[in-house]
Design an enzyme around this catalytic site. Structure first.
Site, PDB file in Angstrom:
ATOM      1  N   LYS A 137      43.888 116.653 -66.157  1.00  0.00           N
ATOM      2  CA  LYS A 137      44.735 116.557 -64.969  1.00  0.00           C
ATOM      3  C   LYS A 137      43.889 116.570 -63.694  1.00  0.00           C
ATOM      4  O   LYS A 137      43.998 115.690 -62.842  1.00  0.00           O
ATOM      5  CB  LYS A 137      45.753 117.694 -64.921  1.00  0.00           C
ATOM      6  CG  LYS A 137      46.797 117.474 -63.842  1.00  0.00           C
ATOM      7  CD  LYS A 137      47.386 118.750 -63.314  1.00  0.00           C
ATOM      8  CE  LYS A 137      46.549 119.258 -62.164  1.00  0.00           C
ATOM      9  NZ  LYS A 137      47.061 120.454 -61.517  1.00  0.00           N
ATOM     10  N   ASP A 155      51.050 116.715 -63.828  1.00  0.00           N
ATOM     11  CA  ASP A 155      51.260 118.114 -63.468  1.00  0.00           C
ATOM     12  C   ASP A 155      52.681 118.493 -63.859  1.00  0.00           C
ATOM     13  O   ASP A 155      53.378 117.731 -64.537  1.00  0.00           O
ATOM     14  CB  ASP A 155      50.987 118.333 -61.965  1.00  0.00           C
ATOM     15  CG  ASP A 155      52.123 117.788 -61.103  1.00  0.00           C
ATOM     16  OD1 ASP A 155      52.926 116.959 -61.612  1.00  0.00           O
ATOM     17  OD2 ASP A 155      52.227 118.197 -59.937  1.00  0.00           O
TER      18      ASP A 155
END
Ligand code: SF4
Length: 229
Positions: A137, A155
């Site tokens: 991420k 996210d």
């Protein structure tokens, strides 16, 4: 007069082509609604974005933006941050929460970047995820936002919205990333992720999504459920 029940999209029976078409319509609607949506973290370099992204875990971007100017003014480079007294770094980032762990993370990352990468943040997924504590991420945020490479970062907002919108049935961020990559052309990935986050913060919020005010309503399988609730 009784309102006719809203038609509900049956995404379970949607063909891959129809899903792609719907995803692209969603991307266009997001672009119309939020043409300027981009990263809410303040940064001037890939290094600053990397640090800010680490600090944003369990913290608002607004709070991170309050602490990073002083942090970068005092320790402007990876080498300077790596050599800084941990207690001083902790003090500077305390308001972002989990400050002891975050201090360890940013100093460990700073050390590796200073020693192995000549003080420059690497610009490949492989090298970024080899940095201590950096997952896909964070690496995708940096690659897409600071380096302009196609990247979808998953996210909590992207995960929630991708599921609500029926663009994935997965919970694992890596699988969601792959599902979204298939649906959109690479040049749209980064802006799409930023816009989804923007939308997730303002309209499709976790607890009570504001479907009645949502520009994605007609492409969302939640239609008829949340709207009438
Ligand atoms: S219609 Fe509702 S659930 Fe669907 S994206 Fe919009 S706010 Fe979220």
């Amino acid at each position: 007069m009784k309102r006719a029940p809203a038609r509900r999209l049956n995404v379970a029976r949607e063909s891959p082509t129809a899903r792609k078409t719907r995803a692209r319509a969603i991307a266009r609607a997001l672009a119309r609604a939020y043409p300027d949506a981009w990263c809410a973290l303040h940064y001037r370099t890939p290094w600053e974005l990397l640090v800010a992204t680490i600090l944003s875990a369990q913290c608002t971007d607004a709070m991170v933006n309050q602490v990073t100017p002083a942090l970068f003014a005092e320790f402007p480079s990876p080498a300077a941050l790596a050599a800084a007294p941990a207690a001083r770094v902790e003090e500077l980032i305390k308001r972002t929460g989990f400050f002891r762990q975050k201090t360890k993370s940013i100093q460990a990352t700073a050390r590796v970047i200073a020693e192995r990468h000549g003080g420059e943040v690497p610009d490949t997924m492989e090298a970024l995820t080899e940095l201590p504590g950096i997952g896909r991420k964070t690496a995708n945020v940096v690659l897409g936002t600071a380096f302009g490479q196609p990247a979808i970062f998953v996210d909590t907002h992207v995960r929630r919205l991708a599921n609500r919108l029926g663009l994935t049935v997965e919970d694992d961020p890596d699988k969601i990333e792959r599902d979204l990559q298939v649906l959109l052309p690479p040049k749209e990935w980064t802006a799409f992720a930023h816009r989804l986050i923007h939308h997730g913060r303002r309209v499709c919020v976790a607890r009570k999504p504001r479907c009645g005010a949502c520009p994605l309503l007609r492409w969302c399988p939640q239609i008829g459920v949340k709207v009438s609730a």
